[in-house]
Design an enzyme around this catalytic site. Structure first.
Site, PDB file in Angstrom:
ATOM      1  N   ASP A  53      26.443  72.345  26.960  1.00 40.09           N
ATOM      2  CA  ASP A  53      27.036  72.694  25.670  1.00 40.09           C
ATOM      3  C   ASP A  53      25.925  72.702  24.622  1.00 40.09           C
ATOM      4  OD1 ASP A  53      28.303  72.894  23.253  1.00 40.09           O
ATOM      5  OD2 ASP A  53      29.924  71.491  23.774  1.00 40.09           O
ATOM      6  N   GLY A  78      34.211  87.018  19.877  1.00 38.65           N
ATOM      7  CA  GLY A  78      35.286  87.766  20.513  1.00 38.65           C
ATOM      8  C   GLY A  78      35.531  89.023  19.734  1.00 38.65           C
ATOM      9  N   TYR A 149      31.752  84.669  11.155  1.00 42.64           N
ATOM     10  CA  TYR A 149      30.831  85.155  12.194  1.00 42.64           C
ATOM     11  C   TYR A 149      29.644  85.916  11.594  1.00 42.64           C
ATOM     12  CZ  TYR A 149      29.478  87.943  16.324  1.00 42.64           C
ATOM     13  OH  TYR A 149      28.801  88.545  17.352  1.00 42.64           O
ATOM     14  N   GLU A 191      38.619  90.203  23.983  1.00 47.96           N
ATOM     15  CA  GLU A 191      38.066  91.500  24.393  1.00 47.96           C
ATOM     16  C   GLU A 191      37.891  92.425  23.188  1.00 47.96           C
ATOM     17  OE1 GLU A 191      40.979  90.312  24.959  1.00 47.96           O
ATOM     18  OE2 GLU A 191      42.542  91.837  24.758  1.00 47.96           O
TER      19      GLU A 191
HETATM   20  P1  NAD Z   1      30.266  86.532  25.548  1.00 49.75           P
HETATM   21  O1  NAD Z   1      31.344  85.777  24.847  1.00 49.75           O
HETATM   22  O2  NAD Z   1      30.622  87.233  26.820  1.00 49.75           O
HETATM   23  O3  NAD Z   1      29.021  85.599  25.826  1.00 49.75           O
HETATM   24  C1  NAD Z   1      28.683  84.524  24.998  1.00 49.75           C
HETATM   25  C2  NAD Z   1      28.508  83.308  25.890  1.00 49.75           C
HETATM   26  O4  NAD Z   1      28.144  82.194  25.080  1.00 49.75           O
HETATM   27  C3  NAD Z   1      29.797  82.927  26.638  1.00 49.75           C
HETATM   28  O5  NAD Z   1      29.609  82.958  28.037  1.00 49.75           O
HETATM   29  C4  NAD Z   1      30.090  81.523  26.152  1.00 49.75           C
HETATM   30  O6  NAD Z   1      30.629  80.658  27.142  1.00 49.75           O
HETATM   31  C5  NAD Z   1      28.713  81.056  25.688  1.00 49.75           C
HETATM   32  N1  NAD Z   1      28.871  79.929  24.778  1.00 49.75           N
HETATM   33  C6  NAD Z   1      29.772  79.802  23.764  1.00 49.75           C
HETATM   34  N2  NAD Z   1      29.687  78.574  23.235  1.00 49.75           N
HETATM   35  C7  NAD Z   1      28.725  77.906  23.933  1.00 49.75           C
HETATM   36  C8  NAD Z   1      28.198  76.583  23.862  1.00 49.75           C
HETATM   37  N3  NAD Z   1      28.665  75.710  22.956  1.00 49.75           N
HETATM   38  N4  NAD Z   1      27.214  76.240  24.717  1.00 49.75           N
HETATM   39  C9  NAD Z   1      26.753  77.117  25.646  1.00 49.75           C
HETATM   40  N5  NAD Z   1      27.216  78.377  25.755  1.00 49.75           N
HETATM   41  C10 NAD Z   1      28.198  78.769  24.914  1.00 49.75           C
HETATM   42  O7  NAD Z   1      29.694  87.563  24.478  1.00 49.75           O
HETATM   43  P2  NAD Z   1      28.635  88.761  24.659  1.00 49.75           P
HETATM   44  O8  NAD Z   1      29.361  90.005  24.342  1.00 49.75           O
HETATM   45  O9  NAD Z   1      27.916  88.645  25.938  1.00 49.75           O
HETATM   46  O10 NAD Z   1      27.661  88.448  23.438  1.00 49.75           O
HETATM   47  C11 NAD Z   1      26.336  87.943  23.594  1.00 49.75           C
HETATM   48  C12 NAD Z   1      25.653  87.905  22.240  1.00 49.75           C
HETATM   49  O11 NAD Z   1      25.654  89.202  21.651  1.00 49.75           O
HETATM   50  C13 NAD Z   1      26.325  86.983  21.234  1.00 49.75           C
HETATM   51  O12 NAD Z   1      25.331  86.340  20.472  1.00 49.75           O
HETATM   52  C14 NAD Z   1      27.106  87.930  20.358  1.00 49.75           C
HETATM   53  O13 NAD Z   1      27.294  87.400  19.067  1.00 49.75           O
HETATM   54  C15 NAD Z   1      26.198  89.137  20.342  1.00 49.75           C
HETATM   55  N6  NAD Z   1      26.908  90.394  20.040  1.00 49.75           N
HETATM   56  C16 NAD Z   1      27.706  90.980  20.974  1.00 49.75           C
HETATM   57  C17 NAD Z   1      28.344  92.185  20.669  1.00 49.75           C
HETATM   58  C18 NAD Z   1      29.234  92.883  21.663  1.00 49.75           C
HETATM   59  O14 NAD Z   1      29.720  93.979  21.367  1.00 49.75           O
HETATM   60  N7  NAD Z   1      29.479  92.325  22.846  1.00 49.75           N
HETATM   61  C19 NAD Z   1      28.189  92.762  19.393  1.00 49.75           C
HETATM   62  C20 NAD Z   1      27.377  92.119  18.460  1.00 49.75           C
HETATM   63  C21 NAD Z   1      26.725  90.946  18.805  1.00 49.75           C
END
Ligand code: NAD
Length: 329
Positions: A53, A78, A149, A191
């Site tokens: 964590d 999310g 966020y 999602e």
């Molecule tokens: P995701 O939710 O699939 O992955 C994020 C991961 O972080 C999850 O597996 C979650 O378990 C982990 N996490 C959360 N809290 C935690 C904690 N306390 N300790 C350890 N791990 C923890 O999201 P993603 O789509 O893979 O996003 C990855 C990154 O990209 C993030 O920083 C997100 O903000 C950024 N982002 C994503 C998008 C998108 O469209 N998917 C857009 C803009 C930014």
């Protein structure tokens, strides 16, 4: 830069982090993955995977030991329904993780730190029309980011700058615009629009109806996951230390997105618009002038092309879960 062999990916149990681990392992890196959960749909190919964590500083120190590069992707995040409803938790969790990860990386002598920020940092006052002007990096200030966020991401962008300028940690910062692809969350409330629409269309019968949040005329651009991981890698290895957009410039309305998915599914689909649901900003697109100029590359996979494997993967998952009826299967 010297030859870097050992890297850490945080968020390695999540959508983008898991794909990034696969990409880096294939490139020959020794990879440690860290997350509070394992990847949901297939095992991680990371050489070492630790369940930690990252809201606790001591865990960030464990995560960053003995690695040269850190790709920090872990975040509490999310879709729009999620991030617009839990500002306090999202802001607290991400603040703790981000500041502790930066400081632990500095203490452990990490040479480079990648941070994934978001198009949610851009001012709301520039995103009120569907015919939006694509967002340039310098538009982020003066600021009016997405509550919770987006504000936290913008603050962390600044922390990355301060650590680079004053504390000698090289930081790289990419603002992701809507990423989609196979192995992304497709149900449960976290999602994003492409996955949600693929799921709804897959579950609908031919000639059936799907619910769309808002009037569907809100616009977005969507980046396929393969472009995203390649972009992360290129930005990490570039000399450009300021935030860069990492997104597609192909703008579509949500209604057009639904039509594309319906066409891929081979179904006639009617749209029912629910105006009570959150729809986020009215319009948002990426301006890629800067990344073209400083990296000589930009995301290139057309939406129609990337949606095919995404739809097929979601359809397959729903079939395995027994949620596709005979008529829709
Ligand atoms: P995701 O939710 O699939 O992955 C994020 C991961 O972080 C999850 O597996 C979650 O378990 C982990 N996490 C959360 N809290 C935690 C904690 N306390 N300790 C350890 N791990 C923890 O999201 P993603 O789509 O893979 O996003 C990855 C990154 O990209 C993030 O920083 C997100 O903000 C950024 N982002 C994503 C998008 C998108 O469209 N998917 C857009 C803009 C930014």
């Amino acid at each position: 830069m010297g030859e870097v062999r050992r890297v850490l990916v945080t968020g390695a149990g999540g959508f983008i982090g898991h794909h990034l681990v696969k990409y880096l392992v294939a490139k020959g890196y020794w990879v440690r993955g860290v997350d509070i959960k394992l990847p949901e749909y297939e095992p991680s190919p990371a050489h070492e995977f630790e369940l930690l964590d990252l809201r606790r500083f001591e865990n960030c120190l464990i995560a960053t030991r003995g690695v040269e590069h850190v790709y920090h992707l872990a975040a509490d995040m999310g879709g729009i329904g999620y991030i617009s409803s839990v500002h306090a938790e999202v802001a607290r969790n991400n603040t703790l993780m981000n500041i502790y990860m930066l400081e632990a990386s500095r203490i452990n002598g990490v040479s480079r730190f990648f941070f994934s920020t978001s198009a949610c940092v851009y001012p709301l006052y520039l995103q009120r029309e569907p015919e939006v002007r694509p967002l340039r990096e310098e538009d982020a200030w003066p600021a009016e980011p997405e509550e919770g966020y987006g504000l936290e991401k913008l603050y962390m962008e600044k922390l990355c700058q301060y650590y680079r300028e004053e504390l000698g940690l090289e930081t790289r910062v990419a603002r992701f615009h809507n990423v989609y692809g196979p192995l992304g969350t497709y149900d449960g409330g976290r999602e994003k629009a492409p996955a949600a629409i693929c799921r709804k269309v897959a579950l609908a019968q031919d000639g059936g109806e799907v619910e769309i949040w808002g009037d569907g005329e809100q616009t977005r651009s969507f980046m396929y996951i393969d472009d995203c991981v390649e972009g992360i890698y290129r930005i990490m290895h570039s000399d450009y230390p300021h935030p860069l957009n990492l997104g597609s410039e192909e703008l579509v309305t949500i209604n057009q997105l639904v039509d594309m998915v319906a066409e891929i599914a081979g179904k006639r689909i009617r749209k029912r618009h629910d105006l009570t649901k959150p729809q986020g900003v009215r319009g948002r697109n990426s301006d890629n002038s800067k990344i073209r100029q400083v990296i000589g590359w930009e995301p290139r996979i057309p939406l129609r092309e990337g949606l095919v494997p995404t739809y097929r993967w979601i359809e397959e998952r729903l079939r395995k879960e027994g949620r596709l009826s005979q008529t829709t299967a």
